[in-house]
Design an enzyme around this catalytic site. Structure first.
Site, PDB file in Angstrom:
ATOM      1  N   ASP A 155       0.868  -1.182   0.000  1.00 52.00           N
ATOM      2  CA  ASP A 155       0.000   0.000   0.000  1.00 52.00           C
ATOM      3  C   ASP A 155       0.902   1.227   0.000  1.00 52.00           C
ATOM      4  O   ASP A 155       1.040   1.913   1.002  1.00 52.00           O
ATOM      5  CB  ASP A 155      -0.901  -0.042   1.237  1.00 52.00           C
ATOM      6  CG  ASP A 155      -1.792   1.184   1.357  1.00 52.00           C
ATOM      7  OD1 ASP A 155      -1.962   1.901   0.352  1.00 52.00           O
ATOM      8  OD2 ASP A 155      -2.316   1.429   2.461  1.00 52.00           O
ATOM      9  N   SER A 156       1.528   1.471  -1.138  1.00 52.91           N
ATOM     10  CA  SER A 156       2.539   2.524  -1.211  1.00 52.91           C
ATOM     11  C   SER A 156       1.963   3.823  -1.756  1.00 52.91           C
ATOM     12  O   SER A 156       0.860   3.855  -2.303  1.00 52.91           O
ATOM     13  CB  SER A 156       3.686   2.070  -2.114  1.00 52.91           C
ATOM     14  OG  SER A 156       3.225   1.966  -3.448  1.00 52.91           O
TER      15      SER A 156
END
Length: 286
Positions: A155-156
């Site tokens: 989840d960048s």
């Protein structure tokens, strides 16, 4: 009242009315802003790019967690990379069958600020006894850990600044090394209409690394530019094509209540438009 203008794209973008600035800080890694908007509720931005809003975060977080976990069917250990707002952790923790959750977030300030100003994202999930929260660089963690995981969720932020390394060939290789047999990696991969080169880059890096790789999509209003892609890399073939009846059984058995995800959306999300298929060098949705 003032406006918040997103700066992700040159010559195209979105504007949020800022009814109230709740918090602004330059952390060790990035510039963080949290404010109130009448339509989207509380909004968080990092380095000029909208990251999450209270109104539509459920779409993004449900699709990045329930798709891989329910496709896997027996995930015990889950790794979240990034996700400091706590939304991903909240959704993963709904799976009672998951025994260990490791979350690696580079910026401890994001975690602290979101606990305070976006409490609905985590909804107490940071207190889950299954959680091991690590404040560290995600790339460094996957490159050095001896642990193995069933599902890895990246989840960048966008591939600029601290998030850039999480789209590198080294990152995907390190994640593959950390996966158990039957493991799945999913990653945030931007909106293909605006960031098609990013999708192509990921495709090139996953090809040959995973037994099955593809992308799936969901429309998240906050992420401007059309539907968003998520990369999918599985260590064994077939996990992308779990029969609908099996997914329905797993979903019902989980007891999880969702607002976006369902088994039909799960399977349909893997159908990609022609221009995306062409860009990743796949003749059809196979």
């Amino acid at each position: 009242m003032s406006d918040y203008q997103e700066t992700l794209y040159e010559g195209y973008g979105q504007r949020f009315r800022m009814d109230k600035l709740l918090h602004e800080v330059r952390t060790e890694h990035q510039h963080l802003v949290i404010f109130e908007n009448p339509r989207m509720g509380r909004v968080m931005a990092l380095d000029g790019v909208i990251q999450t809003t209270e109104a539509d975060e459920f779409i993004y977080h449900e699709m990045l967690t329930h798709v891989p976990i329910l496709a896997h069917g027996a995930a015990r250990k889950v790794l979240i990379i990034g996700g400091g707002d706590g939304g991903m952790l909240r959704e993963v923790s709904k799976h009672k069958s998951v025994e260990h959750i490791t979350m690696v977030e580079i910026d401890g300030t994001v975690v602290d600020m979101c606990k305070e100003f976006l409490p609905e994202h985590s909804k107490g999930a940071y207190d889950d006894p299954r959680l091991n929260l690590v404040i560290d660089d995600g790339m460094r963690f996957v490159a050095t850990t001896e642990e193995k995981f069933d599902v890895i969720i990246s989840d960048s932020t966008d591939p600029i600044g601290p998030g850039e390394v999480l789209f590198s060939e080294n990152f995907y290789q390190a994640c593959r090394r950390c996966l158990n047999d039957g493991g799945i990696l999913v990653t945030q991969n931007g909106t293909p209409f605006m960031q098609l080169d990013g999708v192509q880059n990921t495709a090139g890096r996953m090809n040959g690394l995973f037994a099955d790789w593809h992308f799936y999509m969901a429309a998240v209003p906050t992420y401007i530019g059309g539907a968003m892609t998520f990369a999918w890399g599985a260590t064994t073939a077939g996990l992308r094509n779990i029969p609908l009846d099996t997914l329905r059984q797993r979903f019902a058995g989980s007891g999880i209540v969702t607002r976006y995800y369902n088994p039909e959306v799960h399977l349909g999300a893997f159908a990609l438009p022609q221009y995306v298929l062409h860009a990743i060098g796949k003749p059809s949705n196979t």
